[in-house]
Design a protein around this motif. Sequence first.
Motif, short mmCIF file in Angstrom:
data_model
loop_
_atom_site.label_atom_id
_atom_site.label_comp_id
_atom_site.label_asym_id
_atom_site.label_seq_id
_atom_site.Cartn_x
_atom_site.Cartn_y
_atom_site.Cartn_z
N PHE A 211 -34.85 7.26 3.71
CA PHE A 211 -35.59 6.42 3.93
C PHE A 211 -35.12 4.90 3.75
N ASN A 212 -35.52 4.08 4.34
CA ASN A 212 -35.04 2.56 4.40
C ASN A 212 -36.08 1.97 3.90
N ASN A 213 -35.93 1.27 2.56
CA ASN A 213 -37.06 0.73 2.18
C ASN A 213 -36.84 -0.95 2.03
N GLN A 221 -43.85 5.57 2.91
CA GLN A 221 -43.04 6.35 4.06
C GLN A 221 -43.24 8.00 3.25
N LEU A 222 -43.32 8.18 2.25
CA LEU A 222 -43.22 9.45 1.53
C LEU A 222 -44.29 10.50 1.82
N GLU A 223 -45.65 9.92 2.50
CA GLU A 223 -46.55 10.72 2.99
C GLU A 223 -47.18 11.72 2.11
N GLY A 224 -47.37 11.33 0.87
CA GLY A 224 -48.10 12.08 0.05
C GLY A 224 -46.73 12.86 -0.72
N VAL A 225 -45.89 12.86 -0.48
CA VAL A 225 -44.61 13.71 -1.28
C VAL A 225 -44.57 13.26 -2.54
N GLN A 226 -44.64 14.06 -3.79
CA GLN A 226 -44.39 13.77 -5.01
C GLN A 226 -43.13 14.45 -5.41
#
Length: 336
Positions: A211-213, A221-226
């Motif tokens: 991921f480029n922040n 960008q994580l789309e809910g991934v924890q």
Amino acid sequence: MKSVVIERPGELQLAQRADLQPAHGEVRVKVKFASICGSDVHIWHGHNPFAKYPRVIGHEFFGVIDAVGDAVDSHRIGERVAVDPVVSCGHCYPCSVGKPNVCSTLQVIGVHRDGGFSDYAVVPAANAYLLPDNIPDRLASLVEPFTIAANITAYLQPQPQDTALIYGAGPMGLTAIQVLKGVYGVKRVLVVDRLPERLQLAMENGADRTFNNADIPLAAQLEGVQPTLIIDAACHPSIMAEAAALASPAARIGLLGFSGEPSTITQQSLTSKELSLFTSRLNSKRFPQVIGWMEQGLIQPEKLVTHYFPLHDIEQAMTLFEKDPRTCCKVILQMS
């Protein structure tokens, strides 16, 4: 002998110094290769609060023992060795609980005492670790940077089912990727950085997704991934609060940073998820572990190396390492 000396902050010299002789319990190492770390640059510019000047820098180095002091077996002469820069007393409270890396009288070779950017270095015999033949000379100085990843992952205890997130795709982040994937078998390793070239390196070192922040916040960008395991290898004070916000309940967070700037974080953000926070400095006798990983092919240090320079080009090498993170990762110096 030739040595890279920081006489005072901002003043780097390749100087002629008197030959060294090992004292009681020490060995002399004829240095063959040494690699540059960000802390070497910090000492050069006066940004390392622990450095004493003048200082021969360099704490990532490899060579051959060519002399021994009293109480050291002469059969060690000729050994190929990687040097652990952590010098500890062995009897204070941290040492007694297995944390010599935060010894009450800690000395770090290349920071508190002279290091390995030199034709020769003298080090405690116990800090010089014999290397197997299948670890080539040109990569042997990279044992030390992998011990940083070995130390933090020993605390975090990664599991194959973890979703790991690494902040930063510099050398520390890349070693962490390799250790998580190659040693612990973590199935899903995510990496965030602001440089596309570094993110490409992350993929080449085993990352599953990057991921480029630089422009879009990571959370978007994580789309809910924890993530269940997070390593901060970018070392910015703002990261701890974001990591806590993004982490899964019961996640583990590992911090490697040394910034003196405050991090703003609430107790609620940690305790509501019962997050575990681990910090790691240097390494606590992880050299045998990393040497074993290299010997077994579980990690690939060659994937980090982008440049080799002769010692006499030290200023060019240090400047490249500092100023060109897009094309430069690990820079290795060849002594002679």
